[in-house]
Scaffold this active site. Sequence first.
Site: not given
Length: 379
Positions: A264, A315
């Site tokens: 991320h 996700d």
Amino acid sequence: MKMNVEIKEGLEGIIACKTSISRVDIEDGKAVLEYRGYNIHDLARYSTYEETAYLLLFGELPTKKELKAFEEELKDLRDLPAQIIGLLTHLPPFTHPMVVLRTAISYLGSMDKEKHFMDYEHSIQKAKSLIAKIPTIIAYFHRIRTGQNLVHPNPDLGHAENFLYMLKGEVPDRIEARALDVDLILHADHELNASTFAARIAASTLADMYACVVAATGTLMGPLHGGAAQKVIEMLREIAVPWRAEEYVLKKLERKERIMGFGHRIYRNVMDPRTIELRNLAKKLAKMKDSKWFEIAEEVAKAVYKHKGLLPNVDFYSACVYACLGIPDDLFIPIFAMGRIAGWTAHIIEQYVNNRLIRPRALYIGEKGKKYIPLRERG
């Protein structure tokens, strides 16, 4: 003009605007996500998607009366115009549902005579309508493409529960409905992610809300953004069994290929708080439904951390949650949009209220001062 500046590829770390909608940060070694000042863990445990959407749009948690009125209004707005149903019927069945969604949203805009009204009240009403209608668009198209009769919205059911009902034709059990409800809360906003930034850029030009949301949906579809969850389940299906996970990861790393669902931009070395909540959901559903996907995912997560030092992102476990809920792979991204629409519209409204055209600069690195040679002299 000389530009003596440091280039931040991907605008990494650049502060592009002020917002009071959500906060993404790292404090005391832990990742933080807050909506309007409220911690995401509290919202995931105690709130509903409808209450969270209200919070994002209006800036405060609703009273019981306000929430009831908001829920009822969303229910009243779920139905689609006949023209949109006709569109869904005539699109090729192989069309990706995200393409369908952005096309339907654009069509809805063409039918709104007040689409260019950008004052607060009109914008809030458009936001409510989109929040209510997007689940119906997704469910209707899936049933149309699979040759099933449409299941119309049920006013007795909440937002997430009603979507699963329209999609599958039967009322989901309480745990399934709550799992999707929490998933939508966790996806509702995340500051200036790529799709939200695209929406704000469009809004800064004073494009109508539908155009802004179409910009966001197109951006979300990319595999480096919302498309990652679909890629994760495809990866888990390819691995097939838990004991093949490490071998799969090592081969991917040897070929220098990306492993979807990890890393991320902001939460580099700390666990995304959404991942913590989604992993808990996936684990609970695995005990009820099919534990296969969660077991494979756990082994992949261990292997990636061991060999690459990367942590799973939002996700990764979303894919397990959706698979356990029996949701088709290509609906993973539309469901992300179904949650994120509350955040997108909140950001669009915020941009309208205090607008300045978003227009950054680029550092030119090409040739300069070249002499133009007429075509007849170029041979």
